[in-house]
Design a protein around this motif. Structure first.
Motif, PDB file in Angstrom:
ATOM      1  N   MET A   1     -83.017  57.270  69.670  1.00 28.86           N
ATOM      2  CA  MET A   1     -82.325  58.451  69.179  1.00 28.86           C
ATOM      3  C   MET A   1     -81.194  58.032  68.234  1.00 28.86           C
ATOM      4  N   LYS A   2     -81.109  58.718  67.098  1.00 29.69           N
ATOM      5  CA  LYS A   2     -80.036  58.420  66.143  1.00 29.69           C
ATOM      6  C   LYS A   2     -78.784  59.196  66.526  1.00 29.69           C
ATOM      7  N   VAL A   3     -77.671  58.480  66.648  1.00 30.17           N
ATOM      8  CA  VAL A   3     -76.419  59.148  66.975  1.00 30.17           C
ATOM      9  C   VAL A   3     -75.481  59.026  65.789  1.00 30.17           C
ATOM     10  N   THR A   4     -74.946  60.167  65.344  1.00 34.14           N
ATOM     11  CA  THR A   4     -74.004  60.167  64.233  1.00 34.14           C
ATOM     12  C   THR A   4     -72.611  60.445  64.775  1.00 34.14           C
ATOM     13  N   ILE A   5     -71.652  59.616  64.390  1.00 31.86           N
ATOM     14  CA  ILE A   5     -70.281  59.810  64.865  1.00 31.86           C
ATOM     15  C   ILE A   5     -69.606  60.853  63.980  1.00 31.86           C
ATOM     16  N   LYS A   6     -69.197  61.974  64.592  1.00 35.66           N
ATOM     17  CA  LYS A   6     -68.577  63.043  63.813  1.00 35.66           C
ATOM     18  C   LYS A   6     -67.125  63.287  64.222  1.00 35.66           C
ATOM     19  N   ASP A   7     -66.669  62.575  65.243  1.00 37.72           N
ATOM     20  CA  ASP A   7     -65.334  62.810  65.757  1.00 37.72           C
ATOM     21  C   ASP A   7     -64.305  62.139  64.836  1.00 37.72           C
ATOM     22  N   SER A   8     -63.563  62.981  64.087  1.00 36.20           N
ATOM     23  CA  SER A   8     -62.660  62.405  63.088  1.00 36.20           C
ATOM     24  C   SER A   8     -61.530  61.608  63.739  1.00 36.20           C
ATOM     25  N   GLN A   9     -61.110  61.990  64.947  1.00 36.88           N
ATOM     26  CA  GLN A   9     -60.048  61.230  65.617  1.00 36.88           C
ATOM     27  C   GLN A   9     -60.510  59.792  65.890  1.00 36.88           C
ATOM     28  N   THR A  10     -61.761  59.655  66.327  1.00 42.78           N
ATOM     29  CA  THR A  10     -62.309  58.323  66.578  1.00 42.78           C
ATOM     30  C   THR A  10     -62.436  57.548  65.270  1.00 42.78           C
ATOM     31  N   LEU A  11     -62.953  58.206  64.251  1.00 43.93           N
ATOM     32  CA  LEU A  11     -63.180  57.529  62.965  1.00 43.93           C
ATOM     33  C   LEU A  11     -61.860  57.071  62.352  1.00 43.93           C
ATOM     34  N   GLU A  12     -60.803  57.849  62.561  1.00 42.14           N
ATOM     35  CA  GLU A  12     -59.508  57.498  61.974  1.00 42.14           C
ATOM     36  C   GLU A  12     -58.840  56.320  62.659  1.00 42.14           C
ATOM     37  N   THR A  13     -59.324  55.942  63.843  1.00 35.96           N
ATOM     38  CA  THR A  13     -58.713  54.784  64.519  1.00 35.96           C
ATOM     39  C   THR A  13     -59.213  53.462  63.937  1.00 35.96           C
TER      40      THR A  13
END
Lengths: 183, 195
Positions: A1-13
């Motif tokens: 399964m492909k999972v896309t990270i959409k949580d901007s708080q996580t990405l900003e870390t």
């Protein structure tokens, strides 16, 4: 399964220097800077007809910082043929107010003058099991010992910092026995 | 091209259910609210312009309320191979047109998100439509006409504001969002410049 990270708080870390080091180590080359060094252009060619491009944000105050990190994860997912979660867990070096769920793996002997000691947890950090060290005191330390002896799951919130191949959970708070779901 | 546009528009208006047909034509538009219709129509408008300019569209995966659509070009020859542009889309039937500008009251969050630095430049595109939905398109055997016109403006570097809800922005009427204008914008981004 492909999972896309959409949580901007996580990405900003995710810090740009961590991605930069990864790109350098995996054969990418920087070809230029844009908008007064707000971003760097990186390229990678795995065959003569196919060249990939990454816009690496170098300033955290960019309006599209999270979006561009998301783009990078998508590109690396294709180039490296592995999950975004897998790549993300390599890039995460610190994460404030993170809740760990896992088990107690090891209890260090408490300090001689106070009821406090280092605890090693095994918990999930972005879908990957990681070793996490933290220091607990008094009632939390006793709870950790109970969880260790009775093989009970725990959860604890704190500031996650990566140190080599393990994590440290600074400022641990709300240490509890049981899964998050049970509260 | 015409067929493709028609198919898109057909999807916007959606086919009426059998009961809707019995109740008459008016119900045909009741499935989707007017704001959704405006959104779909403006996306279709941009898609038409982008396809003529030979660019692709993408929808942003991270929802930040200020980017509705992205445009990407492949095979750039400048600094960036795949120059991109991100759009905040607005569609209005109200007459904001003045002699040289279209004055649009933009929500404060959108204003702030569009004026700060971004690695993929952002612009505001306002699509002006007739008040009556049935007038949005005119179709004959010769043409499919989308009405009226889209205008663009870059708010990059605009000053901070003390407004608390909206900021009225001036969109120059000369900035019509045409395939040529879009190509010129993408070309500038391709060389590391702003729109």
């Amino acid at each position: 399964m492909k999972v896309t990270i959409k949580d901007s708080q996580t990405l900003e870390t995710i810090q740009p220097d961590i991605i930069q080091a990864h790109l350098e180590a995996t054969g990418w080359r920087e070809t230029g800077r844009i908008y007064n060094n707000a971003g760097a252009i990186w390229r990678f060619k795995n065959d003569p007809s196919n060249e990939y491009e990454i816009l690496l944000p170098l300033q955290h105050n960019l309006g599209d910082y999270a979006e561009r990190i998301s783009d990078i994860l998508k590109t690396l997912e294709i180039v490296e043929k592995r999950d975004q979660i897998d790549i993300l867990s390599e890039f995460i070096t610190n994460y404030s107010n993170f809740t760990v769920q896992g088990v107690v793996m090891q209890i260090a002997t408490p300090e001689t003058d106070k009821l406090r000691g280092e605890i090693t947890l095994l918990g999930g950090v972005f879908e990957k099991l990681q070793e996490i060290k933290t220091t607990l005191a008094n009632y939390d330390y006793i709870l950790a010992v109970k969880a260790y002896q009775e093989r009970l799951p725990i959860c604890c919130t704190g500031d996650l910092v990566k140190k080599g191949n393990y994590f440290i959970l600074d400022n641990p708070q709300n240490f509890q026995i049981g899964n998050l779901k049970s509260f | 091209m015409e067929l493709w546009l028609l198919l898109t528009i057909d999807r916007v208006l959606k086919k009426p259910a059998a009961t809707d047909l019995e109740n008459g034509f008016e119900l045909k538009f009741s499935i989707m609210d007017i704001n959704q219709q405006k959104e779909q129509f403006s996306i279709t408008y941009i898609r038409a312009i982008a396809s003529v300019a030979v660019y692709s569209l993408y929808r942003p995966e991270i929802d930040n309320d200020s980017v509705d659509l992205g445009i990407i070009s492949r095979g750039g020859t400048g600094k960036i191979i795949s120059p991109r542009l991100e759009l905040q889309l607005k569609c209005t039937a109200r007459n904001f047109l003045e002699e040289n500008y279209l004055k649009y009251p933009l929500m404060l969050k959108n204003y702030n998100d569009l004026r700060i630095n971004a690695l993929v430049p952002r612009i505001l595109v306002v699509v002006l439509v007739p008040e009556k939905i049935t007038d949005w398109i005119r179709q004959t055997e010769e043409e499919l006409c989308l009405k009226y016109c889209a205008y663009w403006v870059s708010l990059h570097g605009m000053p901070d504001t003390t407004n608390i809800t909206n900021v009225t922005v001036e969109v120059p009427r000369i900035n019509q969002f045409t395939p040529d204008a879009l190509q010129a914008i993408i070309q500038r981004i391709n060389y590391g410049d702003l729109p």
